[in-house]
Design a protein around this motif. Structure first.
Motif, PDB file in Angstrom:
ATOM      1  N   ASN A  86      79.681  -9.602  13.337  1.00  0.00           N
ATOM      2  CA  ASN A  86      78.522  -8.700  13.450  1.00  0.00           C
ATOM      3  C   ASN A  86      77.631  -8.859  12.221  1.00  0.00           C
ATOM      4  OD1 ASN A  86      76.882  -6.861  14.705  1.00  0.00           O
ATOM      5  ND2 ASN A  86      78.111  -5.063  14.202  1.00  0.00           N
ATOM      6  N   PHE A  87      77.430 -10.099  11.817  1.00  0.00           N
ATOM      7  CA  PHE A  87      76.694 -10.450  10.597  1.00  0.00           C
ATOM      8  C   PHE A  87      75.340  -9.745  10.499  1.00  0.00           C
ATOM      9  CE2 PHE A  87      73.433 -13.335   8.788  1.00  0.00           C
ATOM     10  CZ  PHE A  87      73.872 -13.387   7.473  1.00  0.00           C
ATOM     11  N   ALA A  88      74.608  -9.689  11.612  1.00  0.00           N
ATOM     12  CA  ALA A  88      73.253  -9.130  11.592  1.00  0.00           C
ATOM     13  C   ALA A  88      73.233  -7.654  11.206  1.00  0.00           C
ATOM     14  CB  ALA A  88      72.597  -9.313  12.967  1.00  0.00           C
ATOM     15  N   ASN A  89      74.349  -6.953  11.389  1.00  0.00           N
ATOM     16  CA  ASN A  89      74.385  -5.517  11.081  1.00  0.00           C
ATOM     17  C   ASN A  89      74.682  -5.241   9.614  1.00  0.00           C
ATOM     18  OD1 ASN A  89      74.211  -2.773  12.122  1.00  0.00           O
ATOM     19  ND2 ASN A  89      76.406  -2.609  11.697  1.00  0.00           N
ATOM     20  N   TYR A  90      75.033  -6.285   8.861  1.00  0.00           N
ATOM     21  CA  TYR A  90      75.456  -6.078   7.473  1.00  0.00           C
ATOM     22  C   TYR A  90      74.655  -6.975   6.520  1.00  0.00           C
ATOM     23  CZ  TYR A  90      79.300  -3.659   9.731  1.00  0.00           C
ATOM     24  OH  TYR A  90      80.053  -2.794  10.494  1.00  0.00           O
ATOM     25  N   PRO A  91      73.370  -6.687   6.345  1.00  0.00           N
ATOM     26  CA  PRO A  91      72.542  -7.454   5.409  1.00  0.00           C
ATOM     27  C   PRO A  91      72.833  -7.020   3.976  1.00  0.00           C
ATOM     28  CG  PRO A  91      71.285  -5.642   6.282  1.00  0.00           C
ATOM     29  CD  PRO A  91      72.625  -5.569   6.966  1.00  0.00           C
ATOM     30  N   LYS A  92      72.165  -7.650   3.040  1.00  0.00           N
ATOM     31  CA  LYS A  92      72.234  -7.146   1.659  1.00  0.00           C
ATOM     32  C   LYS A  92      71.793  -5.688   1.629  1.00  0.00           C
ATOM     33  CE  LYS A  92      73.625 -10.575  -0.938  1.00  0.00           C
ATOM     34  NZ  LYS A  92      74.781 -10.455  -1.848  1.00  0.00           N
ATOM     35  N   GLY A  93      70.722  -5.398   2.360  1.00  0.00           N
ATOM     36  CA  GLY A  93      70.288  -4.008   2.492  1.00  0.00           C
ATOM     37  C   GLY A  93      69.401  -3.548   1.354  1.00  0.00           C
ATOM     38  N   VAL A  94      68.611  -2.518   1.632  1.00  0.00           N
ATOM     39  CA  VAL A  94      67.612  -2.056   0.664  1.00  0.00           C
ATOM     40  C   VAL A  94      68.257  -1.446  -0.576  1.00  0.00           C
ATOM     41  CG1 VAL A  94      65.800  -1.721   2.372  1.00  0.00           C
ATOM     42  CG2 VAL A  94      67.403   0.143   1.926  1.00  0.00           C
ATOM     43  N   THR A  95      69.430  -0.830  -0.428  1.00  0.00           N
ATOM     44  CA  THR A  95      70.076  -0.218  -1.603  1.00  0.00           C
ATOM     45  C   THR A  95      70.456  -1.281  -2.616  1.00  0.00           C
ATOM     46  OG1 THR A  95      70.938   1.599  -0.249  1.00  0.00           O
ATOM     47  CG2 THR A  95      71.967   1.244  -2.391  1.00  0.00           C
ATOM     48  N   TYR A  96      71.197  -2.306  -2.154  1.00  0.00           N
ATOM     49  CA  TYR A  96      71.597  -3.394  -3.045  1.00  0.00           C
ATOM     50  C   TYR A  96      70.373  -4.094  -3.615  1.00  0.00           C
ATOM     51  CZ  TYR A  96      73.872  -7.695  -4.635  1.00  0.00           C
ATOM     52  OH  TYR A  96      74.315  -8.748  -5.400  1.00  0.00           O
ATOM     53  N   GLN A  97      69.394  -4.357  -2.760  1.00  0.00           N
ATOM     54  CA  GLN A  97      68.197  -5.068  -3.211  1.00  0.00           C
ATOM     55  C   GLN A  97      67.438  -4.284  -4.272  1.00  0.00           C
ATOM     56  OE1 GLN A  97      66.565  -5.572   0.688  1.00  0.00           O
ATOM     57  NE2 GLN A  97      67.305  -7.668   0.916  1.00  0.00           N
ATOM     58  N   SER A  98      67.430  -2.965  -4.153  1.00  0.00           N
ATOM     59  CA  SER A  98      66.728  -2.154  -5.154  1.00  0.00           C
ATOM     60  C   SER A  98      67.415  -2.237  -6.514  1.00  0.00           C
ATOM     61  CB  SER A  98      66.641  -0.693  -4.693  1.00  0.00           C
ATOM     62  OG  SER A  98      67.914  -0.068  -4.695  1.00  0.00           O
ATOM     63  N   TYR A  99      68.751  -2.340  -6.502  1.00  0.00           N
ATOM     64  CA  TYR A  99      69.492  -2.474  -7.757  1.00  0.00           C
ATOM     65  C   TYR A  99      69.195  -3.811  -8.433  1.00  0.00           C
ATOM     66  CZ  TYR A  99      72.510   1.353  -6.006  1.00  0.00           C
ATOM     67  OH  TYR A  99      72.991   2.534  -5.529  1.00  0.00           O
ATOM     68  N   MET A 100      69.174  -4.900  -7.618  1.00  0.00           N
ATOM     69  CA  MET A 100      69.174  -6.248  -8.163  1.00  0.00           C
ATOM     70  C   MET A 100      67.798  -6.914  -8.226  1.00  0.00           C
ATOM     71  SD  MET A 100      72.379  -6.509  -8.812  1.00  0.00           S
ATOM     72  CE  MET A 100      72.450  -8.230  -9.280  1.00  0.00           C
ATOM     73  N   GLU A 101      66.795  -6.299  -7.614  1.00  0.00           N
ATOM     74  CA  GLU A 101      65.487  -6.943  -7.492  1.00  0.00           C
ATOM     75  C   GLU A 101      64.898  -7.352  -8.833  1.00  0.00           C
ATOM     76  OE1 GLU A 101      61.329  -7.668  -7.314  1.00  0.00           O
ATOM     77  OE2 GLU A 101      62.200  -5.900  -8.292  1.00  0.00           O
ATOM     78  N   VAL A 102      65.074  -6.535  -9.849  1.00  0.00           N
ATOM     79  CA  VAL A 102      64.477  -6.817 -11.149  1.00  0.00           C
ATOM     80  C   VAL A 102      64.990  -8.136 -11.732  1.00  0.00           C
ATOM     81  CG1 VAL A 102      66.219  -5.531 -12.481  1.00  0.00           C
ATOM     82  CG2 VAL A 102      63.913  -5.812 -13.395  1.00  0.00           C
ATOM     83  N   LEU A 103      66.224  -8.513 -11.393  1.00  0.00           N
ATOM     84  CA  LEU A 103      66.804  -9.754 -11.912  1.00  0.00           C
ATOM     85  C   LEU A 103      66.715 -10.895 -10.902  1.00  0.00           C
ATOM     86  CD1 LEU A 103      68.351 -11.203 -14.174  1.00  0.00           C
ATOM     87  CD2 LEU A 103      70.482 -10.353 -13.163  1.00  0.00           C
ATOM     88  N   LEU A 104      67.088 -10.613  -9.648  1.00  0.00           N
ATOM     89  CA  LEU A 104      67.155 -11.660  -8.633  1.00  0.00           C
ATOM     90  C   LEU A 104      65.881 -11.799  -7.818  1.00  0.00           C
ATOM     91  CD1 LEU A 104      70.778 -11.143  -7.257  1.00  0.00           C
ATOM     92  CD2 LEU A 104      70.015 -12.661  -9.075  1.00  0.00           C
ATOM     93  N   GLY A 105      64.989 -10.790  -7.866  1.00  0.00           N
ATOM     94  CA  GLY A 105      63.746 -10.842  -7.104  1.00  0.00           C
ATOM     95  C   GLY A 105      64.008 -11.013  -5.621  1.00  0.00           C
ATOM     96  N   ASP A 106      63.269 -11.934  -5.000  1.00  0.00           N
ATOM     97  CA  ASP A 106      63.447 -12.225  -3.575  1.00  0.00           C
ATOM     98  C   ASP A 106      64.219 -13.525  -3.375  1.00  0.00           C
ATOM     99  OD1 ASP A 106      61.923  -9.978  -2.766  1.00  0.00           O
ATOM    100  OD2 ASP A 106      60.084 -11.072  -3.228  1.00  0.00           O
ATOM    101  N   GLY A 107      65.033 -13.878  -4.370  1.00  0.00           N
ATOM    102  CA  GLY A 107      65.817 -15.110  -4.279  1.00  0.00           C
ATOM    103  C   GLY A 107      66.889 -15.030  -3.215  1.00  0.00           C
ATOM    104  N   ILE A 108      67.538 -16.146  -2.968  1.00  0.00           N
ATOM    105  CA  ILE A 108      68.455 -16.285  -1.836  1.00  0.00           C
ATOM    106  C   ILE A 108      69.606 -15.277  -1.860  1.00  0.00           C
ATOM    107  CG2 ILE A 108      69.837 -18.057  -3.010  1.00  0.00           C
ATOM    108  CD1 ILE A 108      70.125 -19.438  -0.245  1.00  0.00           C
ATOM    109  N   PHE A 109      70.060 -14.872  -3.054  1.00  0.00           N
ATOM    110  CA  PHE A 109      71.200 -13.967  -3.126  1.00  0.00           C
ATOM    111  C   PHE A 109      70.806 -12.507  -2.977  1.00  0.00           C
ATOM    112  CE2 PHE A 109      72.465 -17.700  -5.739  1.00  0.00           C
ATOM    113  CZ  PHE A 109      73.390 -18.197  -4.852  1.00  0.00           C
ATOM    114  N   ASN A 110      69.511 -12.262  -2.888  1.00  0.00           N
ATOM    115  CA  ASN A 110      69.049 -10.878  -2.744  1.00  0.00           C
ATOM    116  C   ASN A 110      68.170 -10.702  -1.516  1.00  0.00           C
ATOM    117  OD1 ASN A 110      69.229  -8.273  -3.955  1.00  0.00           O
ATOM    118  ND2 ASN A 110      67.114  -8.432  -4.651  1.00  0.00           N
ATOM    119  N   ALA A 111      68.034 -11.771  -0.724  1.00  0.00           N
ATOM    120  CA  ALA A 111      67.104 -11.745   0.408  1.00  0.00           C
ATOM    121  C   ALA A 111      67.843 -11.563   1.728  1.00  0.00           C
ATOM    122  CB  ALA A 111      66.288 -13.037   0.444  1.00  0.00           C
ATOM    123  N   ASP A 112      67.123 -11.089   2.718  1.00  0.00           N
ATOM    124  CA  ASP A 112      67.616 -10.950   4.084  1.00  0.00           C
ATOM    125  C   ASP A 112      66.605 -11.568   5.038  1.00  0.00           C
ATOM    126  OD1 ASP A 112      70.091  -9.551   3.789  1.00  0.00           O
ATOM    127  OD2 ASP A 112      68.998  -7.696   3.371  1.00  0.00           O
ATOM    128  N   GLY A 113      66.986 -11.646   6.310  1.00  0.00           N
ATOM    129  CA  GLY A 113      66.045 -12.024   7.359  1.00  0.00           C
ATOM    130  C   GLY A 113      65.457 -13.409   7.202  1.00  0.00           C
TER     131      GLY A 113
END
Length: 518
Positions: A86-113
């Motif tokens: 059920n991969f599509a139901n479990y993305p990185k998600g906005v919570t994780y992305q909000s934590y890491m965005e300052v360092l990882l930005g929109d890079g592959i380890f912080n991106a979805d879709g």
């Protein structure tokens, strides 16, 4: 006064009723409003072992927090459901992305879709490139030999060293060469301070703290405390990264004008700049910054910490150290015959001849020859089983779901599979799960893989790590040279424990003394 007493009684009753509702539940104590935050904060420095205790009693542990709920999983069937079925139901998600965005930005380890898919496709093509593999092999060998030179001097001077720090320098220099195409020189003999490396480490620590710090957004808004330090660190990281991007773009433009010098460099940044000229890709400097920093955090910290734990496990298991040494000696003799060369005498009392022999051995190590080191490969894999570079990996939840073991998860929460716990679970690995045993990976002398949903050090499913082969290549190159020519001993009294970061680094480094072997 009576109203106050009534209020107190109602509050106590509410707490008691809440606690009564939790009876029989496996997991940390949960309280009204704050959930399990208190217990999690109290156990923050040893959180991975805290989770081991709970997950050994239950394959799923639910931890309520003030603004979300974490569901921790350690059984392969649940992990496969989240990472693949059920991969599509479990993305990185906005919570994780909000934590890491300052360092990882929109890079592959912080991106979805679509953003993730596009980067994944491009990166997959680049990592499959023979040019990048050959370039990486040479870079990894060169920096492993530079590290050996420092260890050689240390051993002759009878000094102790922090091996983790040296490995961090080696992998940072290596990944900056492979990723940026630049020599940043942190592994120079005088071990100079590097503002980029220091800022990168600080940023990594602080973004990890955000996962349990409910006040981080307020501190960010007010630019206070850890968030103020994070802003300063990110500025240093960005200044360095953007300066390299501008310089590389200028070099590429100059090369285009010089028709006799149009060959592209093999580093990742140059490749992505070239791809950015495709109108469909449309890479901005910000995109390039995110791409490269994602690969730096993936290729630097993870590799260095795994090498640190591997050296620690090798030196604390003498029979393992001896088997690794004998395998390397056998490879050295075999390669010398194949190449029809005479090996320089390995005089452990003469720095010049000793270093010559180390360099000669390094030249015998190629991508193909390293692939023959099955026992060394098993040692690295067993290290990753017990000390995975990424000890926890959280995923968002888009829609309500039910895991294979019957656990219900709610949209908006997070599911975290826990490689650190998974490697220690008897229901995954049997009664000797906690034992360091490289031979569990070998059958008739050959390496035998396990399911990626059981051994999750490189994730699994659509997001399985693209750099897995590159990571093994660098780790085997470094350990082959180090374990062939050196013995390591822990400085007496030095504590070895992990530090809470996104990566499982050692809190106090790895203080060692080094001796030479022939």
């Amino acid at each position: 006064m009576g109203i106050i007493i009534i209020g107190i009684c109602m509050g106590i009753s509410w707490i008691l009723m809440h606690r009564w509702a939790q009876r029989g539940k496996v997991g940390p104590k949960t309280w009204p409003i704050i959930g399990s935050a208190l217990e999690q904060l109290m156990n923050y420095d040893n959180m991975h072992d805290w989770l081991v205790e709970y997950l050994s009693k239950s394959k799923t542990v639910v931890v309520d927090m003030p603004f979300t709920t974490y569901t921790y999983i350690a059984h392969p069937s649940n992990v496969e459901h989240v990472l693949k079925t059920n991969f599509a139901n479990y993305p990185k998600g906005v919570t994780y992305q909000s934590y890491m965005e300052v360092l990882l930005g929109d890079g592959i380890f912080n991106a979805d879709g679509e953003s993730w898919r596009k980067q994944r496709k491009t990166a997959s093509f680049e990592f499959a490139s023979k040019n990048l593999r050959d370039f990486s092999t040479v870079v990894f060998r060169d920096y492993s030999l530079k590290l050996s030179t420092i260890l050689s001097k240390t051993s002759f001077d009878r000094q102790s060293i922090d091996m983790q720090e040296l490995l961090m320098r080696m992998t940072l220099d290596s990944i900056c060469k492979v990723g940026f195409g630049v020599e940043i020189g942190t592994l120079a003999p005088n071990l100079p301070e590097n503002s980029f490396a220091r800022a990168f480490d600080t940023a990594n620590i602080i973004v990890t703290l955000r996962f349990i710090d409910p006040l981080w957004k307020i501190k960010k808004f007010l630019n206070l405390g850890s968030e103020a330090l994070l802003s300063e660190s990110i500025k240093i990281v960005d200044d360095f990264t953007y300066s390299v991007i501008r310089k590389r773009k200028a070099e590429i433009e100059e090369a285009k004008r010089d028709f006799n010098n149009i060959k592209m460099k093999n580093d990742l940044l140059s490749r992505f700049i070239e791809l950015g000229e495709d109108p469909e890709y449309k890479a901005t400097d910000k995109n390039l910054r995110d791409v490269v920093l994602n690969f730096v955090i993936a290729g630097r910290d993870t590799t260095a910490t795994t090498l640190s734990w591997a050296i620690y496990m090798i030196m604390t298991h003498e029979h393992v150290a001896e088997k690794v040494y004998l395998e390397l000696k056998a490879l050295e003799e075999e390669r010398a015959v194949e190449e029809k060369i005479s090996l320089v005498e390995c005089n452990t009392e003469d720095p010049v001849s000793f270093n010559q022999r180390v360099s000669q051995f390094g030249e015998l190590l190629s991508y193909d020859s390293l692939a023959k080191l099955y026992y060394l490969h098993a040692v690295i894999t067993e290290t990753l089983r017990l000390y995975p570079a990424v000890p926890q990996d959280p995923k968002g939840i888009l829609e309500d779901d039910v895991l294979p073991d019957g656990t219900k998860v709610k949209a908006g929460g997070m599911v975290t599979y826990v490689p650190y716990s998974m490697g220690r679970m008897e229901y995954n690995w049997g009664p000797d799960a906690a034992v360091f045993k490289p031979d569990r990976w070998l059958k008739d002398g050959l390496f035998l893989n396990a399911s990626p949903f059981k051994f999750t050090a490189f994730q699994a499913g659509p997001r399985i790590c693209l750099g897995k082969d590159s990571a093994y290549l660098q780790m085997k190159m470094a350990l082959a040279i180090l374990c062939r020519f050196y013995k390591f001993n822990l400085v007496p009294g030095h504590p070895v424990k992990y530090r809470m970061m996104t990566i499982l680094s050692m809190a106090h480094g790895l203080k060692l003394t080094v001796s030479r072997r022939s």
